[in-house]
Design a protein around this motif. Sequence first.
Motif, PDB file in Angstrom:
ATOM      1  N   GLU A  45      14.124  -7.204  -5.610  1.00 29.58           N
ATOM      2  CA  GLU A  45      14.250  -5.839  -6.119  1.00 29.58           C
ATOM      3  C   GLU A  45      12.890  -5.144  -6.134  1.00 29.58           C
ATOM      4  O   GLU A  45      12.777  -3.965  -5.769  1.00 29.58           O
ATOM      5  N   ILE A  46      11.860  -5.860  -6.528  1.00 32.15           N
ATOM      6  CA  ILE A  46      10.499  -5.298  -6.519  1.00 32.15           C
ATOM      7  C   ILE A  46      10.094  -4.896  -5.101  1.00 32.15           C
ATOM      8  O   ILE A  46       9.535  -3.815  -4.886  1.00 32.15           O
ATOM      9  N   ALA A  47      10.405  -5.749  -4.136  1.00 32.58           N
ATOM     10  CA  ALA A  47      10.078  -5.444  -2.732  1.00 32.58           C
ATOM     11  C   ALA A  47      10.822  -4.186  -2.269  1.00 32.58           C
ATOM     12  O   ALA A  47      10.260  -3.339  -1.567  1.00 32.58           O
ATOM     13  N   ARG A  48      12.096  -4.066  -2.679  1.00 30.42           N
ATOM     14  CA  ARG A  48      12.881  -2.875  -2.308  1.00 30.42           C
ATOM     15  C   ARG A  48      12.292  -1.610  -2.936  1.00 30.42           C
ATOM     16  O   ARG A  48      12.173  -0.574  -2.278  1.00 30.42           O
ATOM     17  N   ILE A  49      11.920  -1.724  -4.216  1.00 30.77           N
ATOM     18  CA  ILE A  49      11.349  -0.567  -4.908  1.00 30.77           C
ATOM     19  C   ILE A  49      10.037  -0.152  -4.248  1.00 30.77           C
ATOM     20  O   ILE A  49       9.781   1.037  -4.033  1.00 30.77           O
ATOM     21  N   GLU A  50       9.205  -1.140  -3.912  1.00 27.77           N
ATOM     22  CA  GLU A  50       7.911  -0.837  -3.279  1.00 27.77           C
ATOM     23  C   GLU A  50       8.107  -0.146  -1.931  1.00 27.77           C
ATOM     24  O   GLU A  50       7.374   0.801  -1.592  1.00 27.77           O
ATOM     25  N   THR A  51       9.107  -0.587  -1.165  1.00 25.19           N
ATOM     26  CA  THR A  51       9.391   0.046   0.127  1.00 25.19           C
ATOM     27  C   THR A  51       9.857   1.488  -0.072  1.00 25.19           C
ATOM     28  O   THR A  51       9.374   2.408   0.608  1.00 25.19           O
ATOM     29  N   ARG A  52      10.795   1.679  -1.015  1.00 30.83           N
ATOM     30  CA  ARG A  52      11.290   3.034  -1.300  1.00 30.83           C
ATOM     31  C   ARG A  52      10.162   3.916  -1.836  1.00 30.83           C
ATOM     32  O   ARG A  52      10.092   5.109  -1.524  1.00 30.83           O
ATOM     33  N   GLN A  53       9.296   3.323  -2.638  1.00 30.80           N
ATOM     34  CA  GLN A  53       8.175   4.082  -3.201  1.00 30.80           C
ATOM     35  C   GLN A  53       7.250   4.573  -2.098  1.00 30.80           C
ATOM     36  O   GLN A  53       6.839   5.740  -2.095  1.00 30.80           O
ATOM     37  N   GLN A  54       6.932   3.702  -1.144  1.00 36.86           N
ATOM     38  CA  GLN A  54       6.073   4.100  -0.028  1.00 36.86           C
ATOM     39  C   GLN A  54       6.716   5.214   0.791  1.00 36.86           C
ATOM     40  O   GLN A  54       6.056   6.184   1.187  1.00 36.86           O
ATOM     41  N   GLU A  55       8.032   5.065   1.061  1.00 38.81           N
ATOM     42  CA  GLU A  55       8.743   6.087   1.831  1.00 38.81           C
ATOM     43  C   GLU A  55       8.759   7.421   1.087  1.00 38.81           C
ATOM     44  O   GLU A  55       8.570   8.490   1.687  1.00 38.81           O
ATOM     45  N   THR A  56       8.984   7.355  -0.229  1.00 38.51           N
ATOM     46  CA  THR A  56       9.036   8.574  -1.035  1.00 38.51           C
ATOM     47  C   THR A  56       7.668   9.232  -1.120  1.00 38.51           C
ATOM     48  O   THR A  56       7.550  10.466  -1.048  1.00 38.51           O
ATOM     49  N   GLU A  57       6.617   8.439  -1.276  1.00 41.47           N
ATOM     50  CA  GLU A  57       5.260   8.982  -1.319  1.00 41.47           C
ATOM     51  C   GLU A  57       4.917   9.699  -0.013  1.00 41.47           C
ATOM     52  O   GLU A  57       4.270  10.750  -0.019  1.00 41.47           O
ATOM     53  N   THR A  58       5.357   9.124   1.114  1.00 42.43           N
ATOM     54  CA  THR A  58       5.145   9.770   2.416  1.00 42.43           C
ATOM     55  C   THR A  58       5.890  11.099   2.475  1.00 42.43           C
ATOM     56  O   THR A  58       5.342  12.115   2.939  1.00 42.43           O
ATOM     57  N   SER A  59       7.134  11.112   1.983  1.00 41.67           N
ATOM     58  CA  SER A  59       7.934  12.342   1.970  1.00 41.67           C
ATOM     59  C   SER A  59       7.307  13.394   1.066  1.00 41.67           C
ATOM     60  O   SER A  59       7.262  14.586   1.414  1.00 41.67           O
ATOM     61  N   VAL A  60       6.810  12.970  -0.087  1.00 45.05           N
ATOM     62  CA  VAL A  60       6.164  13.904  -1.020  1.00 45.05           C
ATOM     63  C   VAL A  60       4.920  14.521  -0.384  1.00 45.05           C
ATOM     64  O   VAL A  60       4.674  15.723  -0.494  1.00 45.05           O
ATOM     65  N   ALA A  61       4.121  13.703   0.306  1.00 40.42           N
ATOM     66  CA  ALA A  61       2.911  14.206   0.971  1.00 40.42           C
ATOM     67  C   ALA A  61       3.273  15.232   2.046  1.00 40.42           C
ATOM     68  O   ALA A  61       2.621  16.286   2.168  1.00 40.42           O
ATOM     69  N   ASN A 114       4.417  18.466   0.358  1.00 40.10           N
ATOM     70  CA  ASN A 114       3.269  19.201  -0.179  1.00 40.10           C
ATOM     71  C   ASN A 114       2.552  19.983   0.911  1.00 40.10           C
ATOM     72  O   ASN A 114       2.129  21.123   0.708  1.00 40.10           O
ATOM     73  N   GLN A 115       2.452  19.350   2.100  1.00 43.38           N
ATOM     74  CA  GLN A 115       1.828  20.035   3.235  1.00 43.38           C
ATOM     75  C   GLN A 115       2.685  21.222   3.674  1.00 43.38           C
ATOM     76  O   GLN A 115       2.172  22.312   3.935  1.00 43.38           O
ATOM     77  N   GLN A 116       4.008  21.000   3.763  1.00 45.46           N
ATOM     78  CA  GLN A 116       4.922  22.089   4.131  1.00 45.46           C
ATOM     79  C   GLN A 116       4.854  23.223   3.115  1.00 45.46           C
ATOM     80  O   GLN A 116       4.903  24.404   3.465  1.00 45.46           O
ATOM     81  N   LEU A 117       4.736  22.841   1.845  1.00 45.40           N
ATOM     82  CA  LEU A 117       4.687  23.833   0.770  1.00 45.40           C
ATOM     83  C   LEU A 117       3.453  24.710   0.913  1.00 45.40           C
ATOM     84  O   LEU A 117       3.515  25.939   0.748  1.00 45.40           O
ATOM     85  N   ALA A 118       2.321  24.081   1.238  1.00 50.02           N
ATOM     86  CA  ALA A 118       1.084  24.829   1.421  1.00 50.02           C
ATOM     87  C   ALA A 118       1.213  25.801   2.602  1.00 50.02           C
ATOM     88  O   ALA A 118       0.770  26.956   2.527  1.00 50.02           O
TER      89      ALA A 118
END
Length: 358
Positions: A49-65, A68-72
């Motif tokens: 579960e930790i591995a799954r969360i870490e993978t989703r977290q990385q994907e989400t952080e990439t999407s957020v970045a 943020n660029q699109q927003l700018a």
Amino acid sequence: MYRRIISLCVLFSLLTLVCFRAPSLAAAITEEEQAILEKSLSIIEIDREIARIETRQQETETSVAMLNQQLAEKDEQIITSREQAGIRIKAYYMGERESLLGALLSVDSLRDFFSVLDYYQIIAERDQDILGTYKTEYSSLKKTKDTLDKLSNELSDMKENLLKQRERVATLQQSVDNSLSASADPDKLQAMIQELTNYWESVGLKEVRKYFHALSLAMSEFPDFLSNHKDSLISVKGGYTLVIREEELNNFLHDKQDLLRNMSFKFEESKIIAQGSSDEFDLKIEGHYSVENAPDNSIMFHVDRLIFNGFELPDTTSRELEKDFDLGFYPKQIVPFIEATEATITKGILTVKLKLSI
């Protein structure tokens, strides 16, 4: 030479079966050993579960970045559109468009009238294009911000959940380590933990998912249940009542999926129990149904306990299986103009109350 190779292959296969046998069925174990093995299995699953969360977290952080660029970029685009739109709106309020309209009405010839009218229409259309562009870009900006806010909240929840699961693993690992240190035969206990780990990772998890997949396929055909049990749907004032009997559900699931024929499904008070076994495999699922209205009205199955070869798996495994395999059913697939309002389990019977939704 070939005979020797074949013999070695057969021997290797036999050794593999021995190494990956189900520990709880291979020999009797004490309650203390049972508890330690169960904790070690929980560690494996929570680590997944930790591995799954870490993978989703990385994907989400990439999407957020990216957002943020699109927003700018959208912020820069909308500044120009906002200024142009402001000029056009100001022109309407300051009377410039009224002056143009006055000029249109004061021309002396029909030819001049149509010339001014064409010019006026071009300006009006251009104004609408500018205002429309601003409206579209503003809507896009708002949508991007909403998506960013949602993902940011999800990311925050992921980080909190990640910390929680890491704490759980650390606590369980400490407990297992303490038990090994206090054991009269730590080598034997460690070997049992390794044996369970090997069996679960090589066979157990795949088998559990295989059964859940079969259940999901069978439940996707649940509308066929009513075709064979028309008396199960009873008309009542304001709607219907769907009555599903234990024996009828067993027959339905067994007919739909051969793999489920070695499983029995029982309705107990407020819960359903599914249990089955093979030569070295035993699975028990306890759960309940609830009425859900998002995204669609449905009767969803929730796993409360999942027991594999006598070892109870952690809630993370149950939630993963719920997410990956849909074991619910959808009343509108049975009758298009009804929706469920309540699901009740009593001894031997599942009762679903349905109302008209015309």
